[in-house]
Structure formats: C-alpha cells, structure tokens
Design a protein around this motif. Structure first.
Motif, PDB file in Angstrom:
ATOM      1  N   GLU A   1      74.069  -3.951  50.239  1.00  0.00           N
ATOM      2  CA  GLU A   1      75.150  -4.881  50.556  1.00  0.00           C
ATOM      3  C   GLU A   1      74.584  -6.226  50.996  1.00  0.00           C
ATOM      4  O   GLU A   1      75.058  -7.288  50.586  1.00  0.00           O
ATOM      5  CB  GLU A   1      76.034  -4.284  51.646  1.00  0.00           C
ATOM      6  N   GLN A   2      73.525  -6.158  51.818  1.00  0.00           N
ATOM      7  CA  GLN A   2      72.900  -7.393  52.279  1.00  0.00           C
ATOM      8  C   GLN A   2      72.227  -8.125  51.119  1.00  0.00           C
ATOM      9  O   GLN A   2      72.276  -9.353  51.029  1.00  0.00           O
ATOM     10  CB  GLN A   2      71.853  -7.068  53.358  1.00  0.00           C
ATOM     11  N   LEU A   3      71.642  -7.345  50.210  1.00  0.00           N
ATOM     12  CA  LEU A   3      71.016  -7.959  49.035  1.00  0.00           C
ATOM     13  C   LEU A   3      72.049  -8.724  48.220  1.00  0.00           C
ATOM     14  O   LEU A   3      71.801  -9.850  47.766  1.00  0.00           O
ATOM     15  CB  LEU A   3      70.349  -6.888  48.168  1.00  0.00           C
ATOM     16  N   GLY A   4      73.216  -8.117  48.011  1.00  0.00           N
ATOM     17  CA  GLY A   4      74.261  -8.784  47.253  1.00  0.00           C
ATOM     18  C   GLY A   4      74.683 -10.085  47.904  1.00  0.00           C
ATOM     19  O   GLY A   4      74.886 -11.099  47.222  1.00  0.00           O
ATOM     20  N   ASP A   5      74.799 -10.068  49.239  1.00  0.00           N
ATOM     21  CA  ASP A   5      75.169 -11.298  49.951  1.00  0.00           C
ATOM     22  C   ASP A   5      74.092 -12.360  49.794  1.00  0.00           C
ATOM     23  O   ASP A   5      74.393 -13.555  49.625  1.00  0.00           O
ATOM     24  CB  ASP A   5      75.374 -10.990  51.438  1.00  0.00           C
ATOM     25  N   ASP A   6      72.822 -11.938  49.825  1.00  0.00           N
ATOM     26  CA  ASP A   6      71.713 -12.890  49.705  1.00  0.00           C
ATOM     27  C   ASP A   6      71.690 -13.533  48.313  1.00  0.00           C
ATOM     28  O   ASP A   6      71.413 -14.730  48.170  1.00  0.00           O
ATOM     29  CB  ASP A   6      70.380 -12.189  49.971  1.00  0.00           C
ATOM     30  N   VAL A   7      71.995 -12.728  47.279  1.00  0.00           N
ATOM     31  CA  VAL A   7      72.018 -13.270  45.922  1.00  0.00           C
ATOM     32  C   VAL A   7      73.113 -14.323  45.795  1.00  0.00           C
ATOM     33  O   VAL A   7      72.889 -15.432  45.280  1.00  0.00           O
ATOM     34  CB  VAL A   7      72.233 -12.155  44.875  1.00  0.00           C
ATOM     35  N   GLN A   8      74.301 -14.011  46.269  1.00  0.00           N
ATOM     36  CA  GLN A   8      75.405 -14.958  46.151  1.00  0.00           C
ATOM     37  C   GLN A   8      75.139 -16.224  46.958  1.00  0.00           C
ATOM     38  O   GLN A   8      75.489 -17.332  46.529  1.00  0.00           O
ATOM     39  CB  GLN A   8      76.702 -14.298  46.624  1.00  0.00           C
ATOM     40  N   ALA A   9      74.494 -16.062  48.104  1.00  0.00           N
ATOM     41  CA  ALA A   9      74.189 -17.220  48.933  1.00  0.00           C
ATOM     42  C   ALA A   9      73.132 -18.113  48.288  1.00  0.00           C
ATOM     43  O   ALA A   9      73.076 -19.322  48.565  1.00  0.00           O
ATOM     44  CB  ALA A   9      73.711 -16.754  50.310  1.00  0.00           C
ATOM     45  N   SER A  10      72.301 -17.525  47.424  1.00  0.00           N
ATOM     46  CA  SER A  10      71.216 -18.282  46.803  1.00  0.00           C
ATOM     47  C   SER A  10      71.676 -19.061  45.565  1.00  0.00           C
ATOM     48  O   SER A  10      70.912 -19.882  45.042  1.00  0.00           O
ATOM     49  CB  SER A  10      70.074 -17.334  46.399  1.00  0.00           C
TER      50      SER A  10
END
Length: 705
Positions: free
Chosen positions: A175-184
């Motif tokens: 879940e955190q990975l998904g948030d990091d991708v979208q934030a990038s």
C-alpha cells in the motif's frame, strides 16, 4: 538495432561464424532461424538469454521523460524491505539505450497479462493509479507466479525471488509502495516498470539483467507459453531438433511468424493431438524463441495484396558464409528501414535496388516465396510455396514488358498507327518501370477478372496464383491465362458507357508477350496453344515509312497487317486463330468506320461482342462483316466513281482464305483462345488508320475502361 557497418564491427569474421548455423539453408524454418539469429545479434547481442528479450517492444519509450519506473528492493538483510537510501523505494527516470540490456524486458504479446520479465510495459498514457498497481504486481504477481517459483526452486539464487514474493505478501508495504509511485508522478505517462534489487549488504542495487536468477525465471515464463498454447496443455518431449539436429527438449507449438503450424488447424491434420505436436514438429526451446525473433525481418519482407500477405524472404543458397551473412543482414536491414519509412516499395523492389548497389552472386541469392490468405481467426491458406525464387524472375518480366512497348506492335510509324493502342493513363501501356506493378500484383489486377470482391482474392483467385507463379518462376498455363483475359474482356464489355475495352485488351496482349519473351519460361502450353507461348519477333523500330499516296489504307495497311501476322507465332502458325483475329480486325475496322463516318451509336462491334463468338458462329459473323463492308464500298463508289477496290480489302481477302479452309465447323481451337484473338483483332481494327489525317473521324476509340 545495429547498422550494417556496426554489425560488421561488432561481429568480426570468427565471432559471427560461431553464431551461424553449420548446415545449409534448406527450409523455411532454416530461414526463420537465420533471421532470428541476426535480429537477436543486432538488438540484444549474444548470450543464453539474448533470444528471449524484446528490446524493440518499448523502443518508442527511449529518451522519453518518466518512461521508466523503478521499484527498489533490499533483500540483503534478515527480511526484505523497500530501499531507504537517498533514491528511496521508487525512482522515476528516463529509459535510455544504455538501460535496455539492464532492464531486460521480455514482452508478452497479449491484451491482458503480465510480461514474461519482471520488467513490465504499461499501456499508453496510463494514469498514476494504474501504474501503482503495476508496480505492486512486480512483487505480488510476477514473483509469486507458479512458473517463476519453479525456476527459483531450481536456481542457486532462487532465494532472491522468494524474498520478492515475501515482500509482495505484505499488504501494508505494498500500500505504501502504491502511494510512493503516485506521489512520484506528475500525471499519466507511458512507461516500463522494473525492479532493482540489493543482494549484498555492501553491494549496489542491481538491475534484472545483472541477475541470472531473474533472467532464468523470465526464460521459463516465456518457454511455458510454447508448451501450453492453444489446444495444447503440455506439448514437449525429448526429440531431435529439426533445425539444429540436436537431441534435446523440444516443443511442438512454437509461435510461427508465418502462421504455418497452428494447434487450432485441426482440420489440416486429421486426428492430430496438439499435446503430441513435438513428435511431428520438434523444435528446441531456444530455437523456437529464435524463430519468434525473426518476425520483424519477416514482416518487413512481406506485403499485402488482394487481401493476402505475400512473403519474399531472401537468403543465400548453401551454407551461410560470413560475407554472405553480412550482405544478407544489410539487405534485411534496408528492407526493414524502407518498411518503417512507409516508402511504398515492395520488398522485391528494395532487393532489386540493393542488387544494383551491392555486387551479388545472383545464382546464390534466392528467395522463399509464398502467399498466405487469412480467412478467420487462426485459419490460413497458403497459395504456392517455393524456396527457389529469384529476383531475376519478376525483374525479367518487367523488362520484357518495357521492351515490348518499344516494338512496332505498340509504336506508330509516320504514316500508320501501331498495331495496338497505348495510353499514358493505362499503367501497362506507358512508362519504363514495371517492376513495382509486377511485384505488387497490380500487373494481374489490370488484366484478370476482379471476382466478387474488387480487391480481395478468393481461395481460387487466379490473380494471386499468377503473382506467386511469376515471383517464384513457375510457368502459367496459357489456357488459364486466356480464360482470365476473356472473362475480364467480357466483364468490361458490359460497361455501356465506354464501349469495347481496347486498352484492356492491349494491356493483356503486352503482358502475354512479356511473359512469352522473358528469358525464363513463364508460360506452358500444349497442342495448338504452344505457339501462344512463343515470343513474337516484332521489330524494335516502328512501322516502315510509306511516302506514296494510299487510298483507304491500301499498301501501308496491308504491309502492317502482314508484318504483324508474320511476327506473331500464335497467328502465323494457326489458320484458325489467325482467322479469328482477322475477323475481329474487320469487325473493328468496320465498326470504327460506322461510328466516325456515319455517326452510328451501335456498330458492328456491338452487334458481335466477344462473348457471342464461337466456332459455330464464325462463318455467320464473317459473312455479315464482309456483307457490311461491301455495302459501304458501294456507297463510297456512288459518291466517288474513282474509289478503288473494296473497303478493307487487305483484311477481307486474307479472312476469306482462312475461314473457308478449313470450315469453322471443324475447328479445334479452344473457345477462350478463339475469343481472345478475336478481341485482339477488334482492338487492331479499331486502332488501324492513317496518321496523315487529323480529322475527328480518324481518331481511335479512346475509351478508358
């Protein structure tokens, strides 16, 4: 892809020789294997995994912003975790040429599903949410795939993939990975998604291409599709590879760039069991992949015509030498580049240009030729097939056609028109370069019947058969050629807006003469039709100049007719065929006279169309035509008592002699043969006139049908 110059530099003689097959090219599979080897060397280089990669699949992403999304995982500790260094767990960068071998992408060509490699190609302009899902699936879906897990279990470094799969089960981390991708990401983009892995505590983050275990897993995933494709669930077994001759593990449902061997074509192989295909069509795993890599070159060496795909695949006869392979690669590269540029040239024209620029042993350069017609999903028919095609075949027909238009048959003299008309708007009656017309199929589209569909061929369409025959050097039966010509003439004659199709017939005859005159034997005939396949002997000069005054054609018309018959073996050697031609010439001449002198809308040409002429009616048509000629002669004499002889006597006298002996009731000439030469006679008669008059009444029929 390496340029030809770079290819030579990258693979010097000895190194290239080690990559080449050690057996002569003797089958389509050998050609595909050679093409696949060259394409692999030019795109991914050597090595055991090179054939499995698809570097061109994402070639359009090179140097594009935000085109590579990298998930960074550290598996060097007691538990796998995402990177915590300055770059962080997600790194968005530019996909470059230097990163192509490191990312090691292997595309899975399907609308849905993940790619074979851990690197995955997203769809065009995917939104950040979708890209986040793809990033998570590198761990949760790819690493946990059953085939990947089997490969990991057999590999010494399989624990690396197990660690990725373990992290892929951590919902919180994902879940955190998904948030990091979208934030990038700043918005939607088209990108590759991959994973960098840190294996050693003090080591770097490594790309998939740097780790043998990820490459082995990629290879296993791609191979798994070769044994369970279509109707087959596990088509594999130990056998002799039909390409390399090695005793090895083979697969039976390898992808074929030409769609020749498909598990779904059960009707072609009665009782066929797809799972047992490896017994009848055994190809080693690596060879099967190499065949698939041949597709870009094979597609470039093909083109569509009549709804079919024509393949014209060059190769050098015998064992490939290093120098021949360099030249073959250059030819394939040039053809691929021409294809990419949408130049409009067929592979045949590209090969011909290449032949002019690069010295080649023309006896060694050969072509595999076939035409494949798709009928429905995964159903294909093959029209002709040969390994012995040569560039000289279509080129010689094109040259012979050009030369024929330069003879007296098509070039007018000072005082008299040519035997047959030409027209700048008719492709087969003007110009100097006919190779494109021959290669594209337009050569026969112009002369054969179009069938139910104007452009697409049917299963038994003579146009595609004729095209494949000319490309492969196979002879065409004269009987079928004349059948096709007459069918087209009759079709065109039904067009009331244009009248009799003189330019169509002239195009057909120019083609017939070209096929007969080319150095290679393109026509076959038996019995009375043998002379039709013989080349005419028309002078390359125009008709001789006649300076003395001539009434109604007179001596000039007679000399032109006599010369045309004498130089045409089909007419000179057969009185029946010659009589049919002369009858057409008289009907055409009288019809032209009626139209222009008497302004008749319906003429003798309309009264006696091609389809109405048979051996049983020849005598009646002849009598009617001569009677009409005598009638017009009497009318002319009433207006001018000094009018000499009989109109068109130079045709009438010859016609009488040939129709009386033998009697047409006893003729043996085939109906299509008789009708075609009658149509040729019509065209001759309608085009026959003095050149001295510029009056409107002396102009030829200029119909364009």
């Amino acid at each position: 892809m390496l340029s030809p110059e770079e290819f030579r530099q990258t693979y010097p003689n000895g190194e290239l020789l080690n990559e080449l097959p050690n057996s002569p090219v003797s089958s389509l599979r050998d050609i595909q294997y050679l093409y696949g080897t060259l394409f692999t060397l030019a795109t991914t280089g050597g090595g055991p995994y090179a054939p499995y990669l698809t570097p061109d699949a994402a070639g359009d992403l090179i140097d594009e912003p935000d085109s590579l999304i990298v998930v960074r995982v550290d598996v060097s500790g007691t538990a796998p975790e995402f990177a915590s260094d300055s770059k962080g767990p997600v790194w968005v960068t530019k996909y470059t040429d230097a990163l192509v071998p490191k990312v090691a992408h292997c595309k899975y060509p399907a609308a849905r599903g993940i790619d074979h490699s851990i690197t995955h190609q997203a769809g065009k302009n995917s939104d950040p949410e979708k890209l986040a899902r793809y990033a998570k699936e590198r761990l949760s879906k790819w690493a946990s795939n059953s085939v990947v897990q089997e490969a990991a279990a057999e590999h010494d470094d399989g624990w690396i993939i197990d660690s990725l799969a373990e992290l892929g089960e951590d919902e919180t981390a994902l879940e955190q990975l998904g948030d990091d991708v979208q934030a990038s990401l700043s918005g939607s983009t088209t990108a590759l998604l991959t994973v960098q892995i840190k294996v050693d505590t003090d080591g770097p983050y490594q790309w998939p291409g740097d780790l043998d275990v990820t490459m082995a897993a990629m290879r296993s995933r791609k191979l798994s599709k070769l044994v369970s494709k279509g109707e087959a669930s596990n088509s594999t077994g130990e056998a002799t590879d039909l390409i390399t001759g090695a005793q090895t593990r083979t697969v039976g449902t390898a992808q074929d760039p030409l769609n020749y061997f498909l598990g779904k074509q059960l009707e072609k192989f009665p009782g066929f069991d797809p799972d047992e295909a490896w017994r009848t069509h055994p190809i080693s795993e690596d060879a099967a992949i190499t065949l698939m890599n041949a597709e870009p070159f094979i597609d470039a060496c093909s083109y569509r015509t009549f709804g079919a795909r024509v393949y014209y695949l060059p190769y050098f006869f015998g064992n490939p030498t290093v120098e021949d392979t360099y030249r073959l690669y250059e030819l394939l590269y040039d053809t691929l580049e021409e294809d990419d540029e949408k130049s409009g040239l067929t592979p045949i024209e590209t090969a011909y240009q290449f032949r002019e620029d690069v010295p080649l042993d023309e006896n060694s350069l050969r072509f595999y030729v076939s035409a494949i017609m798709p009928h429905q999903m995964s159903r294909f028919d093959v029209f002709g097939e040969t390994m012995n095609g040569r560039i000289q075949y279509p080129a010689s027909v094109a040259t012979a056609h050009r030369d024929m238009l330069r003879t007296a048959a098509f070039k007018s003299g000072v005082d008299r028109t040519a035997a047959l008309p030409t027209h700048e708007k008719w492709p087969l009656l003007s110009g100097d370069d006919f190779l494109g017309l021959v290669a594209s199929g337009s050569y026969f589209y112009q002369t054969f019947p179009t069938g139910d569909d104007d452009t697409d061929a049917s299963a038994d369409d003579p146009r595609i058969k004729a095209l494949v025959a000319v490309l492969s050097g196979d002879p065409l039966p004269v009987s079928s050629l004349l059948d096709s010509y007459v069918d087209r003439i009759i079709d065109d004659s039904g067009d009331d807006d244009h009248g009799f199709p003189v330019f169509r017939v002239a195009s057909q005859y120019a083609q017939l003469c070209a096929l007969a005159s080319a150095p290679h034997t393109f026509l076959e005939a038996t019995g009375t039709q043998q002379p039709v396949a013989e080349p005419p002997t028309y002078d390359s000069r125009t008709m001789p100049d006649i300076t003395e005054p001539i009434a109604d054609g007179g001596f000039a018309g007679a000399e032109k007719l006599e010369s045309f018959i004498k130089d045409t073996p089909a007419l000179a050697s057969n009185d029946e065929r010659c009589a049919s031609f002369l009858l057409g010439a008289l009907v055409g001449a009288v019809g032209n006279y009626q139209e222009h002198k008497h302004n008749r809308s319906t003429t003798l040409v309309d009264q006696f169309p091609v389809q109405a002429v048979t051996s049983n009616r020849i005598k009646k048509v002849t009598e009617s035509a001569i009677e009409k000629t005598i009638t017009y002669t009497r009318q002319e004499k009433k207006g001018d008592a000094s009018y000499p002889g009989t109109k068109f006597d130079y045709i009438v006298d010859r016609l009488r002699r040939r129709v009386i002996n033998p009697d047409p009731d006893d003729w043996e000439l085939d109906t299509a043969d008789l009708r075609f030469y009658y149509a040729l006679g019509l065209t001759y008669g309608m085009n026959d006139r003095p050149q001295t008059s510029n009056s409107e009444t002396e102009q030829p029929n200029t119909a364009t049908n």
